[in-house]
Design a protein around this motif. Structure first.
Motif, PDB file in Angstrom:
ATOM      1  N   TRP A 393      -4.916  -8.428  -8.063  1.00  0.00           N
ATOM      2  CA  TRP A 393      -4.342  -9.030  -9.225  1.00  0.00           C
ATOM      3  C   TRP A 393      -2.909  -9.320  -9.306  1.00  0.00           C
ATOM      4  CZ3 TRP A 393      -5.786  -5.424 -14.085  1.00  0.00           C
ATOM      5  CH2 TRP A 393      -7.308  -5.375 -14.150  1.00  0.00           C
ATOM      6  N   SER A 394      -2.916 -10.560  -9.823  1.00  0.00           N
ATOM      7  CA  SER A 394      -1.479 -11.109  -9.959  1.00  0.00           C
ATOM      8  C   SER A 394      -0.342 -10.140 -10.908  1.00  0.00           C
ATOM      9  CB  SER A 394      -1.464 -12.432 -10.911  1.00  0.00           C
ATOM     10  OG  SER A 394      -1.825 -12.179 -11.970  1.00  0.00           O
ATOM     11  N   GLU A 395       0.866 -10.360 -10.796  1.00  0.00           N
ATOM     12  CA  GLU A 395       1.713  -9.554 -11.916  1.00  0.00           C
ATOM     13  C   GLU A 395       1.461  -9.547 -13.223  1.00  0.00           C
ATOM     14  OE1 GLU A 395       5.121  -8.401 -11.296  1.00  0.00           O
ATOM     15  OE2 GLU A 395       4.967  -8.593  -9.128  1.00  0.00           O
ATOM     16  N   VAL A 405      -2.013 -12.850  -2.239  1.00  0.00           N
ATOM     17  CA  VAL A 405      -1.599 -11.571  -2.239  1.00  0.00           C
ATOM     18  C   VAL A 405      -0.849 -10.907  -3.555  1.00  0.00           C
ATOM     19  CG1 VAL A 405       0.696 -10.452  -1.139  1.00  0.00           C
ATOM     20  CG2 VAL A 405      -0.602 -11.868   0.287  1.00  0.00           C
ATOM     21  N   GLY A 406      -1.464  -9.829  -3.745  1.00  0.00           N
ATOM     22  CA  GLY A 406      -1.153  -9.347  -5.015  1.00  0.00           C
ATOM     23  C   GLY A 406      -1.244  -7.726  -5.049  1.00  0.00           C
ATOM     24  N   TRP A 435      -9.929   0.014 -14.373  1.00  0.00           N
ATOM     25  CA  TRP A 435      -9.067  -0.303 -13.045  1.00  0.00           C
ATOM     26  C   TRP A 435      -7.792   0.473 -12.849  1.00  0.00           C
ATOM     27  CZ3 TRP A 435     -10.869  -3.364  -9.427  1.00  0.00           C
ATOM     28  CH2 TRP A 435     -11.954  -4.180  -9.564  1.00  0.00           C
ATOM     29  N   LEU A 436      -7.544   0.797 -11.655  1.00  0.00           N
ATOM     30  CA  LEU A 436      -6.505   1.557 -11.341  1.00  0.00           C
ATOM     31  C   LEU A 436      -5.397   0.792 -10.546  1.00  0.00           C
ATOM     32  CD1 LEU A 436      -5.260   4.903 -11.043  1.00  0.00           C
ATOM     33  CD2 LEU A 436      -6.107   4.439  -8.652  1.00  0.00           C
ATOM     34  N   HIS A 437      -4.175   0.913 -11.079  1.00  0.00           N
ATOM     35  CA  HIS A 437      -3.161   0.141 -10.301  1.00  0.00           C
ATOM     36  C   HIS A 437      -2.735   1.049  -8.949  1.00  0.00           C
ATOM     37  CE1 HIS A 437      -2.084  -2.930 -13.336  1.00  0.00           C
ATOM     38  NE2 HIS A 437      -2.779  -2.158 -14.046  1.00  0.00           N
ATOM     39  N   THR A 438      -2.839   0.579  -8.029  1.00  0.00           N
ATOM     40  CA  THR A 438      -2.520   1.240  -6.723  1.00  0.00           C
ATOM     41  C   THR A 438      -0.948   1.029  -6.663  1.00  0.00           C
ATOM     42  OG1 THR A 438      -2.686  -0.381  -5.053  1.00  0.00           O
ATOM     43  CG2 THR A 438      -4.512   1.118  -5.692  1.00  0.00           C
ATOM     44  N   GLY A 439      -0.267  -0.039  -6.996  1.00  0.00           N
ATOM     45  CA  GLY A 439       0.995  -0.177  -6.710  1.00  0.00           C
ATOM     46  C   GLY A 439       1.365  -0.787  -5.144  1.00  0.00           C
ATOM     47  N   ASP A 440       0.245  -0.886  -4.511  1.00  0.00           N
ATOM     48  CA  ASP A 440       0.184  -1.276  -3.195  1.00  0.00           C
ATOM     49  C   ASP A 440      -0.134  -2.902  -3.311  1.00  0.00           C
ATOM     50  OD1 ASP A 440       0.933   0.807  -1.514  1.00  0.00           O
ATOM     51  OD2 ASP A 440      -1.113   1.645  -1.941  1.00  0.00           O
TER      52      ASP A 440
END
Length: 562
Positions: A393-395, A405-406, A435-440
């Motif tokens: 995902w984008s910002e 890349v996102g 959906w879980l944001h992994t932060g990676d």
């Protein structure tokens, strides 16, 4: 559909796109099946002692009887387990799960401050602790809700040899500090008392909690990821399906060197291989590399999981190349990036490809794994496993096209229920859509392989353990001689990364050694700074926020000698 999930076309033969989530109602149901199916097969091995599935069934049943019949603990009550890889760990773990309790895995290396936070936050009513770490518990137990303490020594289940081991550890190696916990019960006594009590039939379903698995937070305070029976069963089935065609039920021997209190080892070794009727060969102190290699020579192992530093350590230990690798067919690396140089050397020495996997505490942990028939290291974290969706995902939370890349996003039945008692923190990472944001930061190629490009903005990964700069900085700031501090990760050949502190002094006489000593008293080993640099000022944003990234980038730009 195939455009949406390009990875399905590249699954190894025999791996299904979906798993049957309803195959088991709970982790306890998986255990009951394994105990019945593999009764006479060896289940766990430690210090030369082996316990069969039948024995583990009996002993964990006794422990469950103690928890429910003697201590009167009930479904949903939290129990902390603070032990390295010893035979008591699976007995306590399986007993607690069969009794319907929620297990709070506790790192034995915690400082008193860290232990107090976790026990308080979880509201743990009971704890099982190894003698070596009981002195830490003694310092804080009065300030927690813990009512019941069970203590045990490394040798307690090892017969005569165990008595000797306990004596040597306490009196010769001085590894067991004196402690006073007057109301504590010995593990063997708890088993004996529990034997008189039948285990009540506890009705467990997918929504019931199995674990509070603590993970550092970007806010610096460790948070308990709520992992339900459904989450854990899903991940067992997902990982089981992935290795299924490769693994033979009742014949596997897996080397368990990563601590079982760590989510990777807990699920991959402790649970997946128990369901397969495998033998978990427990390594209590993997840092003793010569001793570790000796164990490998005895074990005729078929599988081994680890982090990059562990594989690298083994490769650099004399005698490792003489180990018999003829039965080894599965080498799985996770917890931190596997380095190409290590993977290539591993293949050369063992003949087996080191497959990288990716997961998080919040995903129980597996989300992506490389195909196990991989010919060579590919620098990818693999393909999303069955019943798992992955997106980039984008910002502004829009799905990005292949190759872009996102942020890496994960969705599936293994994604946690949220953070214990922290709805605000949960909302930051877990959307209502699942959906879980992994932060990676990652990208996906046209075949569905995922590549990690960068890590969570500021997290530092030391030997597979998350270190959150905020926590380290918060502690260091309590030192009266410190005015400002920033913690960043710098590359390290041995552990992937180490913590480096940039400090502006309040007291001009403050020394590096004094600050390191302060950190030794307040932080677990892997969180302690290895490097400290004093500065006159730290880079800041226009709102006064310290810019860690600038300090990191400056380190990268500097020559290695700097």
């Amino acid at each position: 559909m195939s455009n949406e999930r390009p990875w399905l076309a590249h699954y190894p033969e025999g791996v299904p796109a979906q798993i049957d989530l309803h195959a088991y109602a709970s982790v306890a149901a998986v255990l009951e099946e394994a105990f019945a199916k593999f009764r006479d097969r060896p289940a766990f091995h430690s210090f030369g002692k082996e316990l069969s599935y039948g024995q583990i069934d009996e002993l964990s049943r006794q422990f469950a009887g103690y928890l429910t019949g003697v201590l009167k603990l009930g479904k949903g009550d939290r129990i902390a387990i603070m032990m390295p890889n010893v035979l008591q760990y699976p007995i306590a773990l399986f007993g607690a799960l069969r009794a319907g309790l929620v297990v709070v895995n506790t790192n034995p290396m915690y400082t008193a401050r860290e232990l107090k936070h976790q026990l308080e936050d979880a509201g743990a009513k009971a704890i099982v602790v190894l003698d070596n770490f009981a002195a830490t518990l003694q310092q804080v137990v009065a300030e927690t809700e813990v009512e019941h303490i069970v203590t045990t020594g490394i040798g307690d289940l090892l017969g005569l040899k165990g008595t000797l081991i306990n004596f040597v550890l306490k009196h010769i190696k001085k590894m067991v500090p004196d402690y006073r916990l007057p109301h504590a019960v010995r593990f063997r006594d708890a088993l004996a008392q529990g034997a008189a009590h039948p285990v009540p039939k506890v009705d467990l379903g997918h929504d019931d909690l199995a674990f509070l698995q603590y993970t550092g937070g970007t806010t610096g305070v460790a948070k308990g990821a709520m992992l339900s029976h459904g989450n854990m069963v899903a991940n067992m089935l997902q990982a089981g399906a992935w290795i299924g065609t490769n693994a033979k039920p009742g014949e596997e021997v897996i080397i368990t060197a990563l601590p079982l209190y760590h989510i990777f080892s807990l699920t991959a070794n402790g649970l997946v291989f128990t369901r397969l009727g495998g033998l978990n060969w427990l390594i209590t102190n993997p840092r003793d590399m010569p001793g570790f290699v000796k164990e490998l020579k005895k074990s005729r192992f078929t599988a081994l999981t680890g982090v990059n530093t562990l594989f690298n350590g083994l490769l650099n230990t004399p005698g490792f190349a003489e180990v018999d690798f003829s039965r080894l067919h599965l080498s799985l690396g996770g917890g931190m990036a596997v380095q190409r140089a290590v993977a290539e050397r591993w293949k050369k020495v063992t003949g087996v490809t080191l497959a990288e996997a990716y997961g998080l505490t919040e995903t129980s942990p597996a989300a992506c794994i490389n195909p196990l028939d991989l010919k060579d290291y590919n620098s990818s974290i693999g393909l999303p496993i069955p019943s798992t969706d992955v997106a980039i995902w984008s910002e502004d939370s829009q799905p990005l096209p292949i190759g872009e890349v996102g942020e890496l996003m994960v969705k599936g039945p293994q994604v946690m229920q949220g953070y214990w008692k922290r709805p605000d923190e949960t909302a930051k990472v877990l959307g209502a859509d699942g959906w879980l944001h992994t932060g990676d930061i990652a990208r996906m190629d046209a075949n569905g392989y995922v590549y990690i490009v960068d890590r969570k903005k500021d997290m530092i990964l030391v030997s597979g353990f998350n270190v959150y700069p905020n926590e380290v900085e918060d502690i260091v700031m309590t030192h009266p001689g410190v005015a400002e501090v920033a913690a960043v990760g710098v590359p390290d050949e041995h552990s992937g990364e180490v913590v480096k502190l940039f400090v502006v002094r309040k007291d001009p006489n403050l020394t590096v050694e004094a600050l390191k000593e302060f950190c030794r008293e307040n932080l677990t080993g892997y969180k302690r700074p290895k490097l400290i640099e004093f500065r006159d000022a730290l880079p800041k944003s226009n709102v006064g926020k310290i810019l860690r990234r600038e300090l990191r980038d400056e380190k990268k730009a500097a020559s290695p000698a700097a």
